[in-house]
Scaffold this motif. Structure first.
Motif, PDB file in Angstrom:
ATOM      1  N   GLU A 237       0.851  -1.185   0.000  1.00  0.00           N
ATOM      2  CA  GLU A 237       0.000   0.000   0.000  1.00  0.00           C
ATOM      3  C   GLU A 237       0.886   1.234   0.000  1.00  0.00           C
ATOM      4  OE1 GLU A 237      -3.814  -0.484   2.513  1.00  0.00           O
ATOM      5  OE2 GLU A 237      -2.232  -1.603   3.567  1.00  0.00           O
ATOM      6  N   LEU A 238       0.724   2.069  -1.019  1.00  0.00           N
ATOM      7  CA  LEU A 238       1.507   3.288  -1.160  1.00  0.00           C
ATOM      8  C   LEU A 238       0.947   4.357  -0.240  1.00  0.00           C
ATOM      9  CD1 LEU A 238       3.898   4.419  -2.751  1.00  0.00           C
ATOM     10  CD2 LEU A 238       2.278   5.151  -4.502  1.00  0.00           C
ATOM     11  N   LYS A 239       1.814   4.944   0.573  1.00  0.00           N
ATOM     12  CA  LYS A 239       1.411   5.992   1.510  1.00  0.00           C
ATOM     13  C   LYS A 239       1.786   7.364   0.957  1.00  0.00           C
ATOM     14  CE  LYS A 239      -0.236   3.079   4.399  1.00  0.00           C
ATOM     15  NZ  LYS A 239      -1.635   2.967   4.594  1.00  0.00           N
ATOM     16  N   ASN A 240       1.275   8.419   1.582  1.00  0.00           N
ATOM     17  CA  ASN A 240       1.500   9.789   1.113  1.00  0.00           C
ATOM     18  C   ASN A 240       2.972  10.161   1.016  1.00  0.00           C
ATOM     19  OD1 ASN A 240      -1.236  10.091   1.004  1.00  0.00           O
ATOM     20  ND2 ASN A 240      -1.388  11.149   2.964  1.00  0.00           N
ATOM     21  N   ASN A 241       3.800   9.589   1.857  1.00  0.00           N
ATOM     22  CA  ASN A 241       5.217   9.938   1.868  1.00  0.00           C
ATOM     23  C   ASN A 241       6.052   9.058   0.934  1.00  0.00           C
ATOM     24  OD1 ASN A 241       4.952   7.591   3.277  1.00  0.00           O
ATOM     25  ND2 ASN A 241       5.802   8.375   5.189  1.00  0.00           N
ATOM     26  N   SER A 242       5.435   8.415  -0.030  1.00  0.00           N
ATOM     27  CA  SER A 242       6.080   7.547  -1.021  1.00  0.00           C
ATOM     28  C   SER A 242       6.595   6.248  -0.432  1.00  0.00           C
ATOM     29  CB  SER A 242       7.226   8.273  -1.735  1.00  0.00           C
ATOM     30  OG  SER A 242       6.733   9.403  -2.404  1.00  0.00           O
ATOM     31  N   GLN A 243       6.261   5.963   0.818  1.00  0.00           N
ATOM     32  CA  GLN A 243       6.640   4.699   1.429  1.00  0.00           C
ATOM     33  C   GLN A 243       5.563   3.659   1.144  1.00  0.00           C
ATOM     34  OE1 GLN A 243       7.393   5.076   5.619  1.00  0.00           O
ATOM     35  NE2 GLN A 243       8.855   6.745   5.356  1.00  0.00           N
ATOM     36  N   PHE A 244       5.981   2.401   1.170  1.00  0.00           N
ATOM     37  CA  PHE A 244       5.026   1.307   1.073  1.00  0.00           C
ATOM     38  C   PHE A 244       4.793   0.746   2.460  1.00  0.00           C
ATOM     39  CE2 PHE A 244       6.334   0.700  -3.455  1.00  0.00           C
ATOM     40  CZ  PHE A 244       5.065   0.702  -4.017  1.00  0.00           C
TER      41      PHE A 244
END
Length: 193
Positions: free
Chosen positions: A69-76
């Motif tokens: 799942e891609l988060k707002n901060n470009s982390q998965f």
């Protein structure tokens, strides 16, 4: 510091620093870009190879799914789900992108001080069918190399499986280090947990 010490440091420092992140294996080219939005979603783990796995571990691997799942901060945010009998085991972690396309470090902040550092590189993917992922982790006692074969569905062409085997060989892994989950008891579209 004498001249020999300085020379040794100059010659070995690049190798030491290079060992901290996955290097591109022979026969594979560096990704020019990585499309995080296309990579996110559900992946079936169809094969694993790891230098710590042995033949007797094969019975321990059940089928499992990884959800990216891609988060707002470009982390998965990665959530894995595996059934063990009637129980469902889940575990999660975050992947923090580095400056190289498709390369991440695993966030171990919740693991306490001295947690193992893990570098993860998506070596190859077409986003809709398969992905080959290389993970390098250094513990206090050993270096752990893992190659994962991910698929969006159950069946992959032999060419993709051949690429997985080729990647494992570049990491000095043998057939004794391979684990493939037994899918014979699963329906064509199983849902884990």
């Amino acid at each position: 510091m004498g001249p020999w010490w300085a020379l040794w440091l100059i010659l070995t420092l690049p190798q030491i620093l290079e060992g901290q992140a996955p290097a591109m294996p022979r026969g594979f080219s560096q990704m020019k870009s990585f499309q995080s939005d296309q990579f996110q979603g559900e992946w079936f783990v169809l094969g694993l190879a790891d230098n710590t796995y042995k033949r007797e571990h094969r019975a321990l691997l059940n089928f499992f799914i990884s959800l990216f799942e891609l988060k707002n901060n470009s982390q998965f945010q990665v959530t894995n789900s595996m059934t063990r009998g009637k129980r469902c085991n889940t575990w999660s972690y975050s992947l923090i992108p580095t400056t190289k396309p498709g390369q991440f470090t695993r966030d171990n902040r919740g693991s306490g001080p001295g947690a193992d550092k893990e570098n993860i590189q998506v070596i190859e993917t077409d986003y809709v069918n398969f992905a080959l992922v290389l993970s390098l982790r250094q513990t206090s006692s050993q270096s752990i190399t893992r190659v994962s074969l991910l698929g969006r569905n159950w069946r992959l062409p032999h060419k993709t499986i051949d690429r997985f085997i080729c990647l494992t060989r570049t990491q000095n892994l043998t057939k004794n280090n391979f684990l493939f989950p037994d899918l014979t008891d699963w329906l064509p579209d199983p849902k884990v947990c």
